[in-house]
Enzyme design. Structure first.
Site, short mmCIF file in Angstrom:
data_model
loop_
_atom_site.label_atom_id
_atom_site.label_comp_id
_atom_site.label_asym_id
_atom_site.label_seq_id
_atom_site.Cartn_x
_atom_site.Cartn_y
_atom_site.Cartn_z
N SER A 1 0.84 -1.20 0.00
CA SER A 1 0.00 0.00 0.00
C SER A 1 0.88 1.25 0.00
O SER A 1 1.98 1.24 0.58
CB SER A 1 -0.86 0.01 1.27
OG SER A 1 -1.44 1.28 1.45
N TYR B 1 0.60 -0.84 10.15
CA TYR B 1 0.26 -1.12 8.75
C TYR B 1 1.36 -0.57 7.83
O TYR B 1 1.84 -1.26 6.93
CB TYR B 1 -1.09 -0.47 8.44
CG TYR B 1 -1.63 -0.74 7.04
CD1 TYR B 1 -1.99 -2.02 6.63
CD2 TYR B 1 -1.83 0.32 6.14
CE1 TYR B 1 -2.53 -2.24 5.35
CE2 TYR B 1 -2.37 0.11 4.88
CZ TYR B 1 -2.71 -1.18 4.49
OH TYR B 1 -3.24 -1.40 3.24
#
Ligand code: NAD
Length: 268
Positions: free
Chosen positions: A147, A163
């Site tokens: 991401s 994350y």
């Protein structure tokens, strides 16, 4: 072009959260449309079954299995079952992942551990059990899903430190694995995904923020992308397809960013 006939693809996280198209579901369906036999794993069997139903309705071949990709035993069983069913694994797509908010001080230690398991260990275990199969074949392509949140951080934006850590860690994992297997006919690449309008985003944001704030955030996310809107699951699936295909035979140890220009306009 991008013909996957006679190839077998193992897509991890092949269902989707909620209604619509997530990256894993769109990828599984697209690879099947290009001729691959698809073996899908998901922690939510019903979600994976939905993907199987779509592929079979379109005339493709698909098998699915409930599998927690954070469990080595589960992953090994799924890989063995895929080989027993389809005879080989040519493509591995490590799509499982998702974010939880929090910075280094306010994040509970358990969330940190969960996030690293969910976003990094799932990829490690997918590779751990599939690479020996590919090595025996002398060929294979691995595509991992990261991401932009791993590489670009908006001042005042949402912080999701675990994350970000896990997703940027996937770049090192991918490059290192690619070089370790480059002489064995196996390629390994990373798709770095921007802000995509997938069901997971809305389901998660709705839970974390409530309907009004979630809708506002979705609108802001569309506006923030230079191309003028968030992408969707098919944009990710198309990038995975290319990297998995023989047309990408000279491409390994690298990444493809699918973000509508976001990271270039907002350098980290
Ligand atoms: N949606 C976005 O905007 C976006 C942005 C950047 C990166 N990504 C990445 O794309 C990937 C897919 O995201 P998505 O939003 O399209 O989700 P998705 O709709 O593809 O759903 C992921 C699937 O994984 C399954 N899953 C969850 N935990 C699992 C586990 N432990 N084992 C097996 N299956 C499990 C879920 O049940 C779900 O069906 C993730 O890695 C995510 O981090 C998404």
């Amino acid at each position: 072009m991008l013909d996957l006939k006679n190839k077998v693809a193992l897509v991890c996280g092949a269902g989707t959260v909620g209604a619509g198209w997530g990256n894993g579901k769109a990828t599984a369906v697209l690879l099947a449309r290009q001729g691959a036999k698809v073996y899908g794993t998901d922690i939510n069997l019903a979600a994976a079954e939905e993907t199987r139903g779509i592929i079979e309705k379109e005339g493709g071949a698909c098998e699915v299995r409930r599998c927690d990709m954070t469990s080595s035993a589960d992953v090994k069983t799924a890989v063995d079952a895929c080989v027993a069913r389809f005879g080989r694994i040519d493509i591995l797509v490590n799509n499982v992942g998702g974010s939880a908010p929090g910075g280094p001080v306010d994040m509970a230690e358990e969330i940190w551990d969960d996030q690293l398991d969910h976003n990094l260990k799932t990829v490690f275990l997918g590779c751990k059990h599939v690479l020996p199969v590919m090595e025996k074949q002398g060929s294979g392509a691995v595509v991992n899903i990261a991401s932009v949140a791993g590489f670009s951080h908006q001042v005042g934006g949402r912080v999701h430190v675990a994350y970000s850590t896990a997703k940027s860690g996937l770049l090192g994992f991918t490059r290192s694995t690619a070089i370790a297997y480059v002489k064995k006919g196996i390629r390994c690449n990373l798709v770095i995904v921007g802000t995509m309008h997938t069901p997971l985003v809305e389901a998660r944001l709705m839970k974390q923020l409530g309907a009004k704030e979630a809708a506002d955030l979705v609108a802001r996310r569309h506006a923030a992308v230079p191309i003028g809107r968030m992408g969707d699951a098919w944009d990710v699936a198309n990038a995975v397809l290319f990297l998995a295909s023989d047309e990408a035979r000279y491409i390994t140890a690298t990444h493809l960013t699918v973000d509508g220009g976001l990271t270039a306009a907002r350098p980290g």
